[in-house]
Structure formats: structure tokens, C-alpha cells
Design an enzyme around this catalytic site. Structure first.
Site, mmCIF file in Angstrom:
data_model
loop_
_atom_site.group_PDB
_atom_site.id
_atom_site.type_symbol
_atom_site.label_atom_id
_atom_site.label_comp_id
_atom_site.label_asym_id
_atom_site.label_seq_id
_atom_site.Cartn_x
_atom_site.Cartn_y
_atom_site.Cartn_z
ATOM 1 C CB CYS A 185 -15.728 3.764 -29.735
ATOM 2 S SG CYS A 185 -14.892 3.627 -31.304
ATOM 3 N N GLY A 233 0.761 -1.247 0.000
ATOM 4 C CA GLY A 233 0.000 0.000 0.000
ATOM 5 C C GLY A 233 0.787 1.288 0.000
ATOM 6 N N PRO A 264 4.587 -5.194 -0.883
ATOM 7 C CG PRO A 264 6.843 -4.617 -1.150
ATOM 8 C CD PRO A 264 5.930 -5.597 -0.443
ATOM 9 N N GLY A 265 3.762 -3.483 -3.907
ATOM 10 C CA GLY A 265 3.657 -3.628 -5.358
ATOM 11 C C GLY A 265 4.074 -2.320 -6.008
HETATM 12 N N1 LLP Z 1 -1.556 -6.928 -0.769
HETATM 13 C C1 LLP Z 1 -2.880 -7.041 -1.026
HETATM 14 C C2 LLP Z 1 -3.670 -8.015 -0.291
HETATM 15 C C3 LLP Z 1 -3.459 -6.212 -2.011
HETATM 16 O O1 LLP Z 1 -4.758 -6.324 -2.263
HETATM 17 C C4 LLP Z 1 -2.647 -5.277 -2.716
HETATM 18 C C5 LLP Z 1 -3.233 -4.417 -3.747
HETATM 19 C C6 LLP Z 1 -1.278 -5.220 -2.415
HETATM 20 C C7 LLP Z 1 -0.763 -6.046 -1.429
HETATM 21 C C8 LLP Z 1 -0.332 -4.301 -3.120
HETATM 22 O O2 LLP Z 1 -0.626 -2.961 -2.895
HETATM 23 P P1 LLP Z 1 0.386 -1.813 -3.394
HETATM 24 O O3 LLP Z 1 1.658 -1.933 -2.595
HETATM 25 O O4 LLP Z 1 0.634 -2.023 -4.850
HETATM 26 O O5 LLP Z 1 -0.335 -0.559 -3.110
HETATM 27 N N2 LLP Z 1 -5.456 -1.035 -9.489
HETATM 28 C C9 LLP Z 1 -5.256 -0.051 -8.462
HETATM 29 C C10 LLP Z 1 -4.575 -0.619 -7.253
HETATM 30 C C11 LLP Z 1 -5.290 -1.819 -6.648
HETATM 31 C C12 LLP Z 1 -4.571 -2.417 -5.475
HETATM 32 C C13 LLP Z 1 -5.144 -3.730 -5.126
HETATM 33 N N3 LLP Z 1 -4.475 -4.401 -4.048
HETATM 34 C C14 LLP Z 1 -4.492 1.131 -9.069
HETATM 35 O O6 LLP Z 1 -4.204 1.125 -10.264
HETATM 36 O O7 LLP Z 1 -4.220 2.095 -8.368
#
Ligand code: LLP
Length: 417
Positions: A343, A239, A274-275
Site C-alpha cells: 500500500c 564496489g 566484492p559482493g
Molecule cells: N565492503 C564494504 C565495506 C561495503 O560497505 C560494501 C557494500 C561492500 C564491500 C560490497 O560492495 P559491492 O561489491 O557489493 O558493491 N544496497 C545497495 C548497495 C549497498 C552497498 C553497501 N556496501 C544496493 O542495493 O545497490
């Protein structure tokens, strides 16, 4: 920091000219920097060096196996949410003992696949799921390691679509239900209670929601201890946000400085998921201006990438900075909507954006597109999905080919009636 920089007037990814790649692979395409990916992973991992931990990269943010391989080689694990993501992680050489599996709707087939692959644990989101995992584990004759995902009812202060930690959200269990869930889990023959999990949302730019949620989880861990339910792993989810425009989210080491004193006191291995913070600013989407058009006082730059390639602006109203690949041709500024060929009026990459004048045929870089870019792309309007390119130093590698028209119809059949 990232490795997309101008050398003279030209945008480079590490030591490779973006224009040169465009010439060879065509547009649009996603472009990632190997060194940025590696450095971001290391920055996150080393921030928490003082505590026993495991960084499980969130595969949903970018699932290309070439990228997953980089993180696996760095010692990382993976946070998955489907059988497909498990398949990808294993293909990339992941250690199954570093894979954690979240998601509210795991099917029995997916549970079986994960158990047979001997993943580290499931992050369980409901009691019904707990029973399903117990049953499937019993059928196979294994014990399933589980963490319960707790919904701490904390406002992540982010876009409502990507906020997950309020009690009105579908994710996890309330602390009360989780306590009951742990008691049930302990009684189930094929379940081993291993950990506790939370994830409150994405693109979080302040430390306080992380801290508040952590405090609630720590309180629950104490209650569990009193019942002799000792968890070995605390998974605090992902997050952490990035800078798209003018946000100033904490650096991993700042987050670590705040959280570590609490984390150290828990005597668990800490899992992170983390993503975005790893891949978001390590990737861009390169597109070409097809046409420019003026109507009713508005200027449109019609580019060859659309909402099917990068849906974030249309879906969340997200801001992505747009830079010219070649600064040469850009003297004066214009205000324009940057739109795709789809479109739908919702097909835009930027609205009323002040930009250097980008003429027909010029290339533009949509920045910060490495996370939730390609993974959320689709074939809408029967548009083949774009290639993904990875640069390392002076070389570039096609890590996913551009789809062909044949790819578009693969698997379709016309019935014989
Ligand atoms: N862990 C869980 C259980 C999650 O659901 C998520 C993301 C992450 C980790 C990774 O979160 P991050 O570190 O990337 O914030 N499509 C949306 C974001 C959706 C996130 C869903 N869950 C966007 O483009 O902003």
C-alpha cells in the site's frame, strides 16, 4: 555471463525450467544459479592470481548460508558488518582467519564475539572504536588485529546512497585522522596494527575512482612506512559494478590489469570485498502477474512481488530488466508500470517499461536480483518473506523456506494487563 537462458520459449536456470520450480514452490521466489556463482567467484579470484590476495565476499549482498558455503569451499573469506553476519559466515564453514569486519557502529558485544572467534581483523572506522576494541581485547586477554578504514575523499560516481568515499560520508577516517589513528593504535596494549582499508562505494562502473583512491592510500602507506608502521594487508574494498541495463563496467580482469602494477609494488597481501559482482547477476526474482489494470492511459501489471521483496527500484530508482518466463504468450509489446501489492505508490519494480504483453497468471523474471535483493527484504505489510532456491545442473534445492504466518509473529507477545 550467467546461466539464465531461454531453451525454446522457456526460461531456464542452468538445466531446470523456471516454470517447473514455480509450480512446485509457488511465487514469488529468489532463484540462484550455483554455476554462475562459482564462475563469478573464480573469475574475480583468478583475475588477481598474480598477487598475494584474499577475496572476502561481502555478506551483506547475499547472506544465505548455502551461498556462503560455496564461496568458503572456493577458498574465499568474508567481509562482515555485524555479529549476525559473523554467525552466518561461521555456520557456513568460514575460516575465521579469512574474516574481516567493517562498519561504523560495532557494539562491544559484537567486538567480543569477533575477538572470541579469532577473526583476521577489524576495519576500524573511528578512534573511539579503536579504544573500545582495545578495551574489550584487554578484558578477554587477546590482541586485536586492526586495519584503519581510510576515507580517501574520492567520488565513486555512483548513486549517492551507495557512495561511501567522500569526506562528507560517515565512513572511515580522513588520511590526516588515520595517520593520527595509527600512532594511537601503535601505543595501545591490546591492538596489533595489521592493515589498511578503504571502500569508496558500490555499483562503480569505471576504473578511475578505484585507481584514484588506491593512489591516495599508497601515498599514506609510504608515510606510515617512514614512521615504521608497516601494514601487511591492504584491503581495497568492493564496489565493482554489474550490467543491469546498458552499463559496461570493467570485467574483473580489466580492473586487475590496471590495478596490479600498483598493487604489486606495495608488498602487502591484498584483500578484496566484492559482493554485487559475484552474486548480482547470479540471481533473479520470479513473480506472477496477479492482475492487469488500465486507468487514465496507464497500464499496470500487478505482480505478487513487492517492494518488501525487492526494494532497490523503490529505494534507489534502480533498473532491473524484466523478462517473461514463457515467451509463448507474448506477442506484442506494451508500456506498463510493474507494481506490487504494497500500500504505497512507491511500490514498483519498473515504471513505464516496454514489455512483452504479460497476461494475468503469467510468470516474470526480475533479473539481476541476486545482490541486495533478499538481504534487504522485509515483512512490511505483514508479508512472509519469500523462499530462496538454488539450482545446480539439473536439480533445484530450497535453501530458505517461504515464511509462514507463524513465522511472522514469532517472538511477539500480548502483555497480560
Ligand atoms: N565492503 C564494504 C565495506 C561495503 O560497505 C560494501 C557494500 C561492500 C564491500 C560490497 O560492495 P559491492 O561489491 O557489493 O558493491 N544496497 C545497495 C548497495 C549497498 C552497498 C553497501 N556496501 C544496493 O542495493 O545497490
Amino acid at each position: 555471463m550467467h546461466d539464465f537462458q531461454y531453451k525454446g520459449d522457456e526460461l531456464y536456470c542452468e538445466d531446470v525450467s523456471v516454470k517447473k520450480i514455480a509450480k512446485e514452490v509457488g511465487t514469488p521466489f529468489y532463484l540462484y544459479s550455483y554455476n554462475t556463482l562459482k564462475n563469478h567467484f573464480r573469475a574475480f579470484d583468478s583475475a588477481f592470481a598474480g598477487i598475494p590476495h584474499l577475496v572476502c565476499f561481502a555478506v551483506k549482498s547475499n547472506s544465505n548460508i548455502a551461498l556462503l558455503k560455496i564461496f568458503a569451499e572456493e577458498g574465499g573469506g568474508f567481509d562482515i558488518v555485524s555479529g549476525g553476519e559473523l554467525y552466518r559466515a561461521l555456520l557456513a564453514g568460514a575460516d575465521p582467519q579469512k574474516i574481516v569486519y567493517a562498519g561504523v557502529g560495532k557494539t562491544r558485544e559484537e567486538i567480543r564475539y569477533a575477538l572470541k572467534s579469532n577473526i583476521l581483523m577489524f576495519n576500524v572506522e573511528s578512534t573511539q572504536e579503536l579504544f573500545a576494541i582495545d578495551e574489550v581485547a584487554g578484558e578477554i586477554g587477546v590482541k586485536a588485529r586492526v586495519a584503519l578504514r581510510v576515507n580517501p575523499d574520492i567520488d565513486a560516481k555512483t548513486h549517492p546512497y551507495i557512495s561511501t568515499g567522500l569526506k562528507t560520508h560517515k565512513f572511515g577516517m580522513s588520511t590526516k585522522d588515520a595517520l593520527e589513528g595509527y600512532r594511537i593504535a601503535r601505543s595501545l596494549e591490546n591492538i596489533e596494527v595489521t592493515g589498511i582499508h578503504k571502500h569508496i562505494g558500490s555499483q562503480i562502473t569505471q576504473i578511475s575512482p578505484f585507481m584514484d583512491a588506491l593512489e591516495r592510500i599508497v601515498a599514506l602507506i609510504d608515510i606510515l612506512k617512514n614512521e615504521n608502521l608497516n601494514v601487511r594487508y591492504l584491503n581495497i574494498g568492493g564496489g565493482l559494478g554489474i550490467t543491469y541495463k546498458d552499463e559496461s563496467p570493467p570485467y574483473p580482469k580489466e580492473l586487475a590489469a590496471e590495478l596490479s602494477p600498483v598493487l604489486k609494488g606495495i608488498h602487502c597481501t591484498i584483500i578484496f570485498e566484492p559482493g554485487r559482482v559475484i552474486v548480482g547477476n547470479a540471481g533473479i526474482l520470479v513473480t506472477r502477474v496477479l492482475y492487469t489494470k488500465r486507468s487514465e492511459g496507464k497500464t499496470f501489471l500487478i505482480v505478487d512481488a513487492g517492494m518488501n521483496d525487492l526494494v532497490r527500484p523503490s529505494f534507489y530508482g534502480s533498473y532491473h530488466s524484466i523478462l517473461p518466463v514463457d515467451k509463448n504468450s507474448n506477442s506484442h509489446k506494451i508500456v506498463a508500470d510493474v507494481v506490487g501489492p504494497i500500500c504505497e505508490s512507491g511500490d514498483f519494480l519498473a515504471k513505464d517499461r516496454v514489455l512483452p504483453e504479460l497476461k494475468k497468471e503469467s510468470l516474470a523474471a526480475i533479473m539481476s536480483a541476486g545482490a541486495y535483493g533478499f538481504t534487504m527484504s522485509s515483512n512490511y505489510n505483514s508479508r512472509p518473506r519469500v523462499p530462496e532456491i538454488l539450482v545446480r545442473d539439473k536439480e533445484f534445492y530450497i535453501i530458505r523456506k517461504r515464511e509462514s504466518y507463524e513465522d511472522l509473529v514469532r517472538g511477539e507477545e500480548i502483555p497480560l494487563f
